[in-house]
Enzyme design. Structure first.
Site, mmCIF file in Angstrom:
data_model
loop_
_atom_site.group_PDB
_atom_site.id
_atom_site.type_symbol
_atom_site.label_atom_id
_atom_site.label_comp_id
_atom_site.label_asym_id
_atom_site.label_seq_id
_atom_site.Cartn_x
_atom_site.Cartn_y
_atom_site.Cartn_z
ATOM 1 C CB THR A 35 -0.939 0.068 1.234
ATOM 2 O OG1 THR A 35 -0.138 0.047 2.425
ATOM 3 C CG2 THR A 35 -1.920 -1.095 1.269
ATOM 4 N N GLY A 36 2.165 1.105 0.146
ATOM 5 C CA GLY A 36 3.064 2.265 0.234
ATOM 6 C C GLY A 36 3.606 2.669 -1.120
ATOM 7 C CE LYS A 96 1.363 -14.797 4.572
ATOM 8 N NZ LYS A 96 1.516 -15.328 3.194
ATOM 9 C CG ASN A 104 8.722 -13.055 10.768
ATOM 10 O OD1 ASN A 104 9.082 -14.096 11.320
ATOM 11 N ND2 ASN A 104 8.023 -13.050 9.642
ATOM 12 C CE1 TYR A 150 -4.971 -1.983 10.327
ATOM 13 C CE2 TYR A 150 -6.803 -1.142 11.630
ATOM 14 C CZ TYR A 150 -5.519 -0.998 11.135
ATOM 15 O OH TYR A 150 -4.789 0.124 11.452
ATOM 16 C CE LYS A 154 -2.353 -2.732 12.850
ATOM 17 N NZ LYS A 154 -0.948 -2.306 12.741
ATOM 18 N NE ARG A 191 -5.627 5.429 5.437
ATOM 19 C CZ ARG A 191 -4.454 5.286 6.033
ATOM 20 N NH1 ARG A 191 -4.389 5.209 7.349
ATOM 21 N NH2 ARG A 191 -3.338 5.199 5.335
HETATM 22 P P1 NAD Z 1 0.094 3.010 4.901
HETATM 23 O O1 NAD Z 1 -0.693 2.046 4.088
HETATM 24 O O2 NAD Z 1 0.406 4.335 4.302
HETATM 25 O O3 NAD Z 1 1.484 2.361 5.347
HETATM 26 C C1 NAD Z 1 1.650 0.995 5.620
HETATM 27 C C2 NAD Z 1 2.938 0.533 4.966
HETATM 28 O O4 NAD Z 1 3.176 -0.834 5.322
HETATM 29 C C3 NAD Z 1 2.872 0.597 3.430
HETATM 30 O O5 NAD Z 1 4.014 1.253 2.917
HETATM 31 C C4 NAD Z 1 2.837 -0.875 3.019
HETATM 32 O O6 NAD Z 1 3.401 -1.097 1.742
HETATM 33 C C5 NAD Z 1 3.611 -1.531 4.150
HETATM 34 N N1 NAD Z 1 3.314 -2.946 4.321
HETATM 35 C C6 NAD Z 1 2.108 -3.525 4.487
HETATM 36 N N2 NAD Z 1 2.233 -4.870 4.605
HETATM 37 C C7 NAD Z 1 3.570 -5.137 4.524
HETATM 38 C C8 NAD Z 1 4.361 -6.321 4.585
HETATM 39 N N3 NAD Z 1 3.790 -7.533 4.721
HETATM 40 N N4 NAD Z 1 5.702 -6.217 4.482
HETATM 41 C C9 NAD Z 1 6.308 -5.003 4.338
HETATM 42 N N5 NAD Z 1 5.611 -3.846 4.263
HETATM 43 C C10 NAD Z 1 4.264 -3.915 4.351
HETATM 44 O O7 NAD Z 1 -0.682 3.189 6.288
HETATM 45 P P2 NAD Z 1 -0.365 4.136 7.525
HETATM 46 O O8 NAD Z 1 -1.540 4.984 7.762
HETATM 47 O O9 NAD Z 1 0.971 4.764 7.374
HETATM 48 O O10 NAD Z 1 -0.326 3.069 8.710
HETATM 49 C C11 NAD Z 1 0.916 2.609 9.247
HETATM 50 C C12 NAD Z 1 0.661 1.781 10.494
HETATM 51 O O11 NAD Z 1 -0.014 2.584 11.470
HETATM 52 C C13 NAD Z 1 -0.199 0.549 10.260
HETATM 53 O O12 NAD Z 1 0.304 -0.505 11.037
HETATM 54 C C14 NAD Z 1 -1.566 0.964 10.762
HETATM 55 O O13 NAD Z 1 -2.290 -0.123 11.247
HETATM 56 C C15 NAD Z 1 -1.190 1.921 11.886
HETATM 57 N N6 NAD Z 1 -2.267 2.893 12.130
HETATM 58 C C16 NAD Z 1 -2.456 3.958 11.323
HETATM 59 C C17 NAD Z 1 -3.506 4.835 11.569
HETATM 60 C C18 NAD Z 1 -3.760 6.064 10.721
HETATM 61 O O14 NAD Z 1 -4.755 6.745 10.965
HETATM 62 N N7 NAD Z 1 -2.934 6.421 9.783
HETATM 63 C C19 NAD Z 1 -4.375 4.595 12.646
HETATM 64 C C20 NAD Z 1 -4.154 3.465 13.437
HETATM 65 C C21 NAD Z 1 -3.087 2.628 13.189
HETATM 66 N N1 UDP Z 2 -16.207 7.837 5.138
HETATM 67 C C1 UDP Z 2 -17.118 8.607 4.419
HETATM 68 N N2 UDP Z 2 -16.838 8.886 3.108
HETATM 69 C C2 UDP Z 2 -15.701 8.461 2.485
HETATM 70 C C3 UDP Z 2 -14.773 7.685 3.225
HETATM 71 C C4 UDP Z 2 -15.063 7.378 4.559
HETATM 72 O O1 UDP Z 2 -18.158 9.022 4.937
HETATM 73 O O2 UDP Z 2 -15.532 8.779 1.290
HETATM 74 C C5 UDP Z 2 -16.501 7.567 6.559
HETATM 75 C C6 UDP Z 2 -16.417 6.101 6.956
HETATM 76 O O3 UDP Z 2 -17.664 5.468 6.738
HETATM 77 C C7 UDP Z 2 -16.063 6.202 8.423
HETATM 78 C C8 UDP Z 2 -15.240 7.472 8.525
HETATM 79 O O4 UDP Z 2 -15.493 8.201 7.324
HETATM 80 O O5 UDP Z 2 -17.241 6.366 9.193
HETATM 81 C C9 UDP Z 2 -13.737 7.224 8.650
HETATM 82 O O6 UDP Z 2 -13.370 6.341 7.636
HETATM 83 P P1 UDP Z 2 -11.865 5.938 7.301
HETATM 84 O O7 UDP Z 2 -11.907 5.035 6.107
HETATM 85 O O8 UDP Z 2 -11.006 7.132 7.175
HETATM 86 O O9 UDP Z 2 -11.296 5.119 8.560
HETATM 87 P P2 UDP Z 2 -11.900 4.408 9.860
HETATM 88 O O10 UDP Z 2 -11.845 5.428 10.922
HETATM 89 O O11 UDP Z 2 -13.306 3.945 9.583
HETATM 90 O O12 UDP Z 2 -10.971 3.285 10.087
#
Ligand code: NAD
Ligand code: UDP
Length: 319
Positions: A35-36, A96, A104, A150, A154, A191
């Protein structure tokens, strides 16, 4: 310190790599780009304190040289099934990354006697019955719902992290991260902030799922990074909520962004069922973070959205 950061090419991971390097540490970033995006690391290209390794954390991890700290951030993070990058479309990979990836990375921490920080999530509280959410709340999670891939990964990751701490004496931390936004979020991961910003900047109608009365509490990325930095430097082993307690409805978020961007388009209401078990309310109680880390967010929603707009402008090819 020499620090391993997984998920380094993602939104939060890339900001963390930058911050730790700015503090004088050496960072090894790991990612498989599911996803990155490598563009998120452009600012670190050629930096002698940064090494990138392309690797799937679900497979055994080998890191060259000594490691002093591990931050496990690799995991898909968007719930939105309309995006190919949503974890509901990457269910096995998500489980995974949370289960095998945590095992790991804990193994790396154990073999190097390194400190460890797990990126957990407010999703472990599920659709919460307790509000705001304190770290003592056990959650309300459907183990087979759409989001379970998810949430349960977690929750397993937290349990495994505490097991390595209790049984092997590993120096672990657990950050329960609430909705965070900012530059480098993937425009098409579905998102809510990227969706709304994209729609508003293109003068398109905003898509609110359900009636928009569900709430979230949005934290700007620089505040989150500061909280994670302080948590890693602390000695706290129990989970700590990191997020902004300023709670708003999704409809209010749409209206706020429309106002900032001066978008006159309407708001469209789409069926709520598309996200299945969409939590109705979410707000962190950050008393522990305040007390233990001396941390609280500083950036208001309006400031944070304004700081995020230039990135979206550029990525959308707008002038
Ligand atoms: P993101 O998708 O931008 O970043 C996740 C990164 O992990 C990506 O670069 C993806 O390629 C990499 N990745 C996924 N699976 C992998 C694997 N098997 N091996 C190697 N790389 C892998 O998302 P983010 O918002 O930056 O989230 C990062 C972390 O923070 C996640 O663990 C997420 O659960 C946690 N988190 C984020 C938020 C938020 O609001 N952004 C909220 C709660 C938790
Ligand atoms: N949401 C929305 N319109 C969009 C995308 C998301 O109304 O185009 C809503 C979604 O239903 C949720 C909230 O915005 O209630 C936050 O969604 P997000 O996907 O950012 O992450 P979540 O907090 O649900 O993990």
């Amino acid at each position: 310190m020499r620090i391993l950061i997984t998920g380094a090419a993602g939104f939060l991971g890339s900001h963390l790599c930058e911050r730790f390097i700015a503090e004088g540490h050496y960072v090894i970033g790991m990612d498989n780009f599911i996803t990155g995006n490598i563009d998120n690391l452009t600012c670190l290209a050629g930096n002698s304190n940064f090494l990138f390794i392309r690797h799937d954390v679900a497979n055994f991890i080998f890191v060259p040289g000594k490691i002093d700290a591990v931050l496990h951030f690799a995991s898909p993070a968007s719930p939105n099934p309309t995006s190919p990058y949503g974890y509901t479309n990457l269910p096995i990979q998500t489980m995974k990354a949370g289960a095998l990836g945590t095992h790991n990375t804990l193994g790396v921490a154990r073999s190097h006697n390194a400190r460890y920080l797990l990126a957990s999530t407010s999703e472990i509280y599920g659709d919460p019955l307790e509000h705001p959410q304190k770290e003592t709340y056990w959650g309300h999670v459907d183990p087979i719902g759409i989001r379970s891939v998810y949430d349960e990964a977690k929750r397993f990751a937290e349990a495994l992290t505490m097991s390595y701490h209790r049984y092997h004496g590993i120096n672990t931390r657990i950050a329960r991260i609430f909705n965070t936004y900012g530059p480098r979020m993937r425009l098409d991961d579905g998102r809510v902030v990227p969706n709304f910003l994209k729609q508003a900047l293109r003068c398109d109608p905003m898509t609110v799922y359900g009636d928009g009365s569900q709430t979230r509490s949005f934290c700007y990325v620089s505040d989150l990074v500061e909280g994670i930095y302080r948590l890693l430097m602390s000695d706290e082993h129990n989970p700590v909520n990191i997020g902004n307690p300023n709670e708003i409805t999704i409809l209010e978020l749409a209206q706020t962004i429309n106002k900032i961007v001066c978008n006159k388009s309407e708001i469209i209401f789409k069926p709520a069922s598309r996200l299945g078990d969409d939590p109705q309310r979410r707000r962190p109680d950050i008393s522990r973070a305040k007390e233990i880390l001396g941390w609280e967010p500083k950036i208001t929603l309006e400031e944070g959205i304004r700081q995020t707009i230039p990135y979206f402008h550029e990525k959308l090819g707008l002038k």
